[in-house]
Design an enzyme around this catalytic site. Structure first.
Site, PDB file in Angstrom:
ATOM      1  N   LYS A 206       0.839  -1.198   0.000  1.00 57.62           N
ATOM      2  CA  LYS A 206       0.000   0.000   0.000  1.00 57.62           C
ATOM      3  C   LYS A 206       0.877   1.252   0.000  1.00 57.62           C
ATOM      4  CE  LYS A 206      -3.717   2.023   2.764  1.00 57.62           C
ATOM      5  NZ  LYS A 206      -4.655   1.812   3.864  1.00 57.62           N
ATOM      6  N   GLU A 212      10.592  -4.622   4.498  1.00 60.93           N
ATOM      7  CA  GLU A 212      10.714  -6.016   4.057  1.00 60.93           C
ATOM      8  C   GLU A 212      10.388  -6.151   2.572  1.00 60.93           C
ATOM      9  OE1 GLU A 212       9.097  -4.900   6.693  1.00 60.93           O
ATOM     10  OE2 GLU A 212       9.130  -6.307   8.375  1.00 60.93           O
ATOM     11  N   GLY A 267      -4.980  -2.378   5.261  1.00 61.85           N
ATOM     12  CA  GLY A 267      -4.130  -3.484   4.794  1.00 61.85           C
ATOM     13  C   GLY A 267      -4.769  -4.848   5.021  1.00 61.85           C
ATOM     14  N   ARG A 268      -5.215  -5.088   6.264  1.00 67.47           N
ATOM     15  CA  ARG A 268      -5.743  -6.431   6.578  1.00 67.47           C
ATOM     16  C   ARG A 268      -7.143  -6.650   6.023  1.00 67.47           C
ATOM     17  NH1 ARG A 268      -4.692  -3.267  10.758  1.00 67.47           N
ATOM     18  NH2 ARG A 268      -6.312  -2.616  12.231  1.00 67.47           N
ATOM     19  N   GLU A 353      -4.676  -7.595  15.191  1.00 70.85           N
ATOM     20  CA  GLU A 353      -4.205  -6.255  14.835  1.00 70.85           C
ATOM     21  C   GLU A 353      -5.363  -5.259  14.943  1.00 70.85           C
ATOM     22  OE1 GLU A 353      -0.602  -5.429  12.088  1.00 70.85           O
ATOM     23  OE2 GLU A 353      -2.356  -5.215  10.812  1.00 70.85           O
ATOM     24  N   HIS A 384      -3.702 -34.158  17.472  1.00 67.53           N
ATOM     25  CA  HIS A 384      -2.539 -34.921  17.933  1.00 67.53           C
ATOM     26  C   HIS A 384      -1.483 -34.016  18.531  1.00 67.53           C
ATOM     27  CE1 HIS A 384      -3.970 -38.682  16.074  1.00 67.53           C
ATOM     28  NE2 HIS A 384      -4.614 -37.813  15.297  1.00 67.53           N
ATOM     29  N   LYS A 512       9.295  -1.096  14.597  1.00 68.63           N
ATOM     30  CA  LYS A 512       9.838  -0.714  13.281  1.00 68.63           C
ATOM     31  C   LYS A 512      10.861   0.408  13.447  1.00 68.63           C
ATOM     32  CE  LYS A 512       5.960  -1.291  10.110  1.00 68.63           C
ATOM     33  NZ  LYS A 512       5.076  -0.519   9.255  1.00 68.63           N
TER      34      LYS A 512
HETATM   35  C1  G6Q Z   1      -2.529  -4.172   8.011  1.00 62.55           C
HETATM   36  C2  G6Q Z   1      -1.324  -3.483   8.381  1.00 62.55           C
HETATM   37  C3  G6Q Z   1      -0.040  -4.118   7.905  1.00 62.55           C
HETATM   38  C4  G6Q Z   1       0.333  -3.775   6.464  1.00 62.55           C
HETATM   39  C5  G6Q Z   1       1.770  -4.204   6.217  1.00 62.55           C
HETATM   40  C6  G6Q Z   1       2.194  -3.961   4.807  1.00 62.55           C
HETATM   41  O1  G6Q Z   1      -3.639  -3.778   8.269  1.00 62.55           O
HETATM   42  O2  G6Q Z   1      -1.423  -2.160   8.051  1.00 62.55           O
HETATM   43  O3  G6Q Z   1      -0.036  -5.511   8.042  1.00 62.55           O
HETATM   44  O4  G6Q Z   1      -0.551  -4.389   5.578  1.00 62.55           O
HETATM   45  O5  G6Q Z   1       2.604  -3.543   7.108  1.00 62.55           O
HETATM   46  O6  G6Q Z   1       2.094  -2.606   4.496  1.00 62.55           O
HETATM   47  P1  G6Q Z   1       2.253  -2.107   3.014  1.00 62.55           P
HETATM   48  O7  G6Q Z   1       1.133  -2.689   2.226  1.00 62.55           O
HETATM   49  O8  G6Q Z   1       2.199  -0.617   3.070  1.00 62.55           O
HETATM   50  O9  G6Q Z   1       3.576  -2.622   2.513  1.00 62.55           O
END
Ligand code: G6Q
Length: 548
Positions: A206, A212, A267-268, A353, A384, A512
């Site tokens: 986003k 990462e 994001g989620r 989250e 198990h 972070k």
């Molecule tokens: C989700 C969070 C988080 C996000 C990641 C990736 O709700 O905001 O998990 O999706 O940190 O972020 P980017 O899409 O900006 O790389």
């Protein structure tokens, strides 16, 4: 704002938990042959049997009163209106618009968001059709055989879970892989079997600034260029999904190869947007739209159904019942379906989250528990390993069993055995085994009396352990969409009742920031002043372990 824990509805529930403490679920079933009909409902291809919960009609009505106290209807309307319900980030939350196949009007700041959504969906269709049919070729003119999606958190967990869940709908000609961790092992081990000439990267971020993702994308780019020797190859092998056009262009991806989404997509909650591109590539756009349609059906159910017959609301309230009144800390998700193996991890993010918060949306510390720890893995494997604790441990672990009745892979008696195990686990958790039953069973086994007395305490199962049975016919894209949306709305309802902002995630920030400081210490082979002795010694240890 007053904390919900100070409301009469909350106090009534506290008293009610004490009142029902002596109830035995097995007795409730014996007394009421209609119990399973009374405490079940079917919607959007999902049958929810919540009769194996420690609830009576009175409990449900007390819980409904709590939802009313929290003004659930107001917050639901506010969400639909495009209000900035994510108040700490000043954002609307409109993932429902992404799957709006109906008549609803969704606006942000007075602007209809539907035309932009439809336009991106049609670009996703054109692109995924091209790649899947072999019209989109790599730089050397070869067909794409592998898609590597690079993203993390919300930009990875949803598509990864859905692609695995819908694996029976995938064709063997196009494989989809996911790389999220900055641990180089994941990228290297994914790429080692792939050919750069036939690999397409989807960089999903986003913000397009996530450490990462950008690190993995840079290394993937190097891998590609090393083999294809020309910058022009990037345009054929890299596409982006983002809200940040400048950063995508700066990375070297042609903005024509960028699929847009918007800041009002959390994001989620983003798998329904262009973040779902790997899903469309894996199963085709028609199937992706079936997934959206299933979610849309659940949205309509959530918005229209009265609370007493509303699946997400019922699930949310049952969760609150154990979390806030029964003293449970966790909630287990146990799919009896191997392809749903990433569902617990996906729901960990959606739930933890969203509702892992300690202050209300007004910043007031809460004096009650908010989001539970979500965990789980597929049955029968789970039986198990950790089921012992759920059956006989000291903790109360409410459990969701998720069970497709029809297998995509019928194989002799496999599915009969899978389903039988699932039903038996839920039954055993509910019924338990009394002391008399344990003793009778041992006596039938011709065991010496003295040994029987020693074994009896270990053979007793307390029972009365709650579970929901969430049944679908077959795991299709449509039903999966509905299932995911059901959990999203459940989390929303719980967040409303706890009074938290379910759509921010400030808790991931501090780590972070500190990682940034430590990384600069690594680069300078030093240690910033003021660092605690533990971190400082670990930094020194890392310096010493660095290869010369
Ligand atoms: C989700 C969070 C988080 C996000 C990641 C990736 O709700 O905001 O998990 O999706 O940190 O972020 P980017 O899409 O900006 O790389």
């Amino acid at each position: 704002m007053h904390l919900i824990s100070h409301s009469p509805a909350w106090r009534t529930l506290e008293t009610h938990w004490r009142e029902i403490a002596d109830l035995r679920m097995r007795d409730l079933f014996e007394q009421d042959p209609e119990r399973s009909r009374r405490f079940s409902l079917e919607q959007c291809g999902i049958y929810l049997d919540y009769s194996k919960n420690l609830v009576t009609e009175q409990t449900m009505s007390n819980l409904m009163a709590l939802a009313k106290t929290a003004d659930l209807t107001f917050w639901g309307d506010s969400l639909l209106r495009g209000d900035k319900v994510n108040n700490t980030e000043g954002r609307a939350v409109l993932h429902m618009a992404l799957r709006n196949l109906g008549y609803r009007d969704y606006q942000v700041d007075g602007v209809d968001v539907m035309p932009a959504i439809r336009s991106v969906l049609s670009r996703m269709r054109a692109f995924s059709d091209d790649v899947r049919s072999g019209r989109w070729l790599g730089y050397t003119g070869q067909r794409i055989t592998d898609v590597v999606s690079i993203g993390i958190g919300g930009s990875s967990l949803g598509p990864k879970m859905v692609c695995e869940a819908l694996r029976p709908y995938q064709e063997r000609t196009l494989r989809v892989h996911f790389v999220s961790n900055v641990d180089g092992a994941q990228l290297v081990q994914t790429l080692q079997w792939l050919d750069p000439a036939t690999t397409l990267f989807v960089i999903a971020s986003k913000t397009f600034t996530t450490q990462e993702t950008i690190t993995n994308a840079d290394s993937a780019r190097d891998w590609c260029l090393e083999a294809l020797h020309n910058e022009a190859a990037i345009a054929r092998h890299f596409v982006a999904v983002s809200t940040n056009t400048e950063a995508v262009a700066a990375f070297g991806i042609d903005p024509h190869n960028m699929f847009e989404f918007w800041e009002w997509v959390g994001g989620r909650y983003s798998l329904w947007s262009a973040i779902g591109l790997p899903i469309a590539l894996a199963i085709g756009m028609d199937r992706f739209e079936e997934l959206l349609a299933g979610a849309h059906d659940m949205d309509e159910h959530f918005v229209e159904a009265p609370p007493e017959r509303n699946m997400p609301i019922i699930l949310a309230l049952l969760g609150i019942w154990y979390n806030n009144f029964g003293g449970s800390d966790t909630h287990a998700i146990i799919p009896y379906n191997q392809n749903l193996r990433h569902l617990p991890a996906y729901l960990q993010q959606v739930d933890m989250e969203s509702n892992g918060k300690r202050v209300t949306r007004d910043g007031e510390p809460v004096d009650y528990q908010t989001g539970p720890v979500i965990w789980g893995q597929p049955g029968t494997d789970a039986q198990h390993s950790f089921f012992q604790l759920i059956h006989q441990g000291t903790r109360l672990v409410p459990t969701d069993f998720i069970l497709p009745m029809v297998s995509h892979h019928p194989l002799d008696e496999h599915h009969d055995k899978l389903v039988a195990n699932c039903l038996a686990q839920a039954q055993a958790l509910m019924r338990g085994r009394t002391e008399a039953e344990a003793r009778a069973e041992l006596e039938a086994g011709n065991i010496p009396a003295e040994r029987i007395e020693k074994l009896v305490p270990h053979r007793i199962f307390p029972g009365n352990r709650p579970s929901n049975m969430i049944v679908v016919d077959k795991l299709t894209p449509h039903v999966l969409g509905a299932l995911i949306a059901m959990y999203e709305h459940k989390v929303f309802v719980q967040g409303v009742i706890w009074g938290v902002d379910s759509f921010d995630q400030w808790g991931v920030e501090l780590g972070k920031q500190l990682a940034g400081h430590i990384l600069s210490d690594f680069r300078q082979i030093s240690c910033s002043p003021g660092v605690d002795s533990s971190t400082a010694s670990l930094i020194r240890r890392y310096h010493m372990a660095m290869p010369d």
